[in-house]
Design an enzyme around this catalytic site. Structure first.
Site, PDB file in Angstrom:
ATOM      1  N   ASN A 156      39.625  33.395  50.317  1.00 62.76           N
ATOM      2  CA  ASN A 156      38.480  33.179  51.213  1.00 62.76           C
ATOM      3  C   ASN A 156      37.617  31.964  50.890  1.00 62.76           C
ATOM      4  OD1 ASN A 156      37.659  34.685  48.926  1.00 62.76           O
ATOM      5  ND2 ASN A 156      35.793  35.267  49.976  1.00 62.76           N
ATOM      6  N   GLY A 232      39.350  38.622  43.348  1.00 64.02           N
ATOM      7  CA  GLY A 232      40.130  39.205  44.438  1.00 64.02           C
ATOM      8  C   GLY A 232      39.754  40.651  44.648  1.00 64.02           C
ATOM      9  N   SER A 233      40.710  41.412  45.147  1.00 67.48           N
ATOM     10  CA  SER A 233      40.414  42.789  45.547  1.00 67.48           C
ATOM     11  C   SER A 233      40.374  43.726  44.325  1.00 67.48           C
ATOM     12  CB  SER A 233      41.468  43.264  46.537  1.00 67.48           C
ATOM     13  OG  SER A 233      42.738  43.161  45.945  1.00 67.48           O
ATOM     14  N   GLU A 252      36.192  39.312  39.126  1.00 66.85           N
ATOM     15  CA  GLU A 252      35.186  39.155  40.190  1.00 66.85           C
ATOM     16  C   GLU A 252      35.790  39.841  41.416  1.00 66.85           C
ATOM     17  OE1 GLU A 252      32.269  37.715  39.722  1.00 66.85           O
ATOM     18  OE2 GLU A 252      32.665  36.922  37.735  1.00 66.85           O
ATOM     19  N   LEU A 253      35.268  41.004  41.756  1.00 69.43           N
ATOM     20  CA  LEU A 253      35.934  41.830  42.782  1.00 69.43           C
ATOM     21  C   LEU A 253      35.067  41.986  44.036  1.00 69.43           C
ATOM     22  CD1 LEU A 253      37.352  44.449  40.248  1.00 69.43           C
ATOM     23  CD2 LEU A 253      38.373  42.297  40.988  1.00 69.43           C
ATOM     24  N   CYS A 286      32.694  37.756  49.573  1.00 65.49           N
ATOM     25  CA  CYS A 286      32.484  38.975  48.778  1.00 65.49           C
ATOM     26  C   CYS A 286      31.027  39.442  48.792  1.00 65.49           C
ATOM     27  CB  CYS A 286      32.956  38.738  47.357  1.00 65.49           C
ATOM     28  SG  CYS A 286      32.297  37.214  46.701  1.00 65.49           S
ATOM     29  N   GLU A 380      34.740  48.142  51.589  1.00 59.54           N
ATOM     30  CA  GLU A 380      34.445  46.732  51.845  1.00 59.54           C
ATOM     31  C   GLU A 380      35.122  46.319  53.154  1.00 59.54           C
ATOM     32  OE1 GLU A 380      36.404  43.853  49.246  1.00 59.54           O
ATOM     33  OE2 GLU A 380      34.673  42.526  49.416  1.00 59.54           O
TER      34      GLU A 380
END
Ligand code: NAD
Length: 477
Positions: A156, A232-233, A252-253, A286, A380
């Site tokens: 993204n 990411g996820s 970093e989710l 995010c 999310e």
């Protein structure tokens, strides 16, 4: 304009060499759905060779000032090429060109901040002499690089988030094996070209394009990789943490970001910022606003202002200067978002505006009358959907914000200092933004979440702490 990337073939970058593989896959133009360029697909032997080269290069001295010079030069080269990079980004993500220019400028800043930080990596004096029997000793710590770092990045924000990993990792003296998202790999490969041109020594950076799970697993099973830094996820992040064993991991989710609009807020300003930061990049950020909690006294006025601003967005071709919202990354993602909205409506939610899909486009959507357990609130969304919920009491709204598996950032519009301080103490997030929406970020601030939003901070100074080890040196005089 699309000719910038049409048909070009991009190779892997291993041991300072560009290598094309037999197997190639297209990176699609997300607006036309036609191939924009072709990337090479790495196999296990490429992953092994990349790690070996990175291991070897780690042993070659690369002084802090030389790191500073390379990163600064790369930042300057990016700034000279804003338009070229922005067009590639607009094509490969489908993000409006004006936003893409902003991402390239920020990526240049991230490299510049990383360059500056390369000169300030230091330990501290430790007063060991204060312990009885240690009167004749002195001590200090130094920060040393961890070694080979695997950096795995999402689709993204595919340039700046790569810079947030590669910049600090190189600044700290590590070597990097980068695995960018398959669907947006071009700008990452172009960034490697820029770093090479800026004088990055051979082997300091490797780029492997291809399947996330295959390359991810080859890197995870390679004991010569000392650290994984992943954005990411949550599902992939958890898998990486489980497989990394005792090695360092920074994650970093996701998030289902909340923003509160209190009764004293400026309605126009808050509606404007929430519309911008809920729908930019089609909600695929995010920290995009997803849950909006509005005090009941201003609920109707706020909703009407938010609707007006949302309906004014220009949806269309990302390369058109007027476009404010482009397609989602894949049609299947727009179909998923549509299904979540339809399910919420079946459970009683009301579509205030939007709720329409056209191929990969999902129109900016506002829902009211939602319940906390609906997917559009609980999970999310990662799409252009805001849920607007009224509240009465401060404690009640703080509890609602905290009723989430996530905790990356939140926003609060108020000038009530007591409420702002209470929120700062009680809202469970990595960052609270007062008088702006959840999606505020500049690149040198500490950035990272709590709960399922991850562990570890980004922002070059903070990422360097994650990417170095503290070593104590004790002198016996
Ligand atoms: P994703 O998890 O599908 O993919 C991220 C990266 O992981 C890609 O490079 C992918 O190829 C790779 N990957 C996939 N499977 C893997 C595996 N098994 N092992 C190792 N790597 C694997 O995420 P995405 O769809 O690209 O991005 C969206 C997600 O990223 C959202 O959840 C969003 O919130 C999150 N995100 C978080 C931040 C942050 O800073 N917290 C920033 C941007 C995006």
């Amino acid at each position: 304009m699309a000719a910038v990337v049409t048909g070009k073939q991009y190779g892997l970058y291993i041991d300072g060499q560009w290598q094309e593989t037999e197997e190639k896959r297209p990176v699609l133009n997300k607006y036309t759905q036609e191939p924009a360029a072709w990337i090479s697909i790495a196999q296990k032997e490429h992953a092994d060779a990349a790690v070996q080269s990175a291991k070897k290069a780690f042993k070659v001295p690369f002084a802090p000032y030389a790191r500073y010079e390379v990163l600064l030069k790369a930042s300057q080269l990016l700034l000279e090429r804003v338009e070229k990079f922005a067009q590639v980004l607009a094509i490969e993500i489908g993000k409006p060109i004006r936003e893409c220019r902003g991402e390239v400028e920020r990526a240049a800043q991230t490299l510049e901040i990383s360059a500056e930080e390369a000169k300030r990596i230091h330990g501290e004096g430790i007063p060991v002499e204060a312990a009885p029997g240690s009167e004749n000793r002195m001590s200090f710590t130094v920060r040393v690089p961890v070694g080979v770092i695997a950096a795995i990045t999402p689709f993204n924000v595919p340039l700046n988030l790569v810079c947030h990993k590669v910049g600090p990792a190189l600044a700290a003296g590590n070597t990097v094996v980068l695995k960018p998202a398959e669907v947006t790999s071009i700008c990452a490969v172009m960034l490697a070209e820029v770093l090479e041109e800026a004088g990055l020594p051979k082997g300091r950076l490797q780029v492997l394009t291809g399947s996330g799970s295959a390359i991810g697993n080859w890197l995870l099973s390679n004991p010569d990789v000392q650290m994984f830094t992943f954005t990411g996820s949550p599902v992939v992040g958890k898998d990486i943490r489980e497989k990394a064993g005792l090695r360092k991991v920074a994650l970093e989710l996701g998030n289902n970001s909340a923003t509160i609009v209190h009764k004293d807020a400026n309605i126009e300003q808050s509606a404007n910022l929430i519309a911008q930061k809920g729908f930019n990049n089609a909600g695929q950020v995010c920290i995009s606003v997803q849950r909006v909690y509005v005090h009941e006294e201003i609920f109707e006025a706020f909703l009407s202002s938010l609707k007006e601003k949302t309906e004014a967005f220009v949806v269309g071709d990302p390369l058109d200067e007027k476009t404010e919202i482009g397609p989602m990354i894949k049609e299947s993602e727009a179909v998923r978002v549509e299904a979540w909205v339809n399910e919420a409506v079946e459970q009683g939610a009301v579509i205030e505006t939007g709720g329409k899909r056209d191929g990969a486009f999902y129109y900016p959507t506002i829902l009211s009358n939602v319940k906390e357990e609906m997917k559009v609130c609980r999970q999310e969304v990662f799409g252009p959907v805001l849920s607007v919920v009224p509240y009465k009491e401060q404690d009640e709204v703080i509890a609602k914000v905290n009723d989430s598996d996530y905790g990356l950032q939140a926003g609060l519009f108020t000038n009530d200092l007591k409420f702002a301080m209470k929120a700062a103490r009680e809202i469970e997030v990595g960052g609270l933004i007062i008088n702006d929406a959840s999606a505020y970020r500049v690149d040198h601030m500490p950035y990272g979440g709590v709960k399922n939003s991850g562990t570890g901070k980004e922002g070059p100074k903070y990422a360097i702490e994650e990417m170095t080890e503290e070593r104590i040196v004790v002198l016996n005089i």
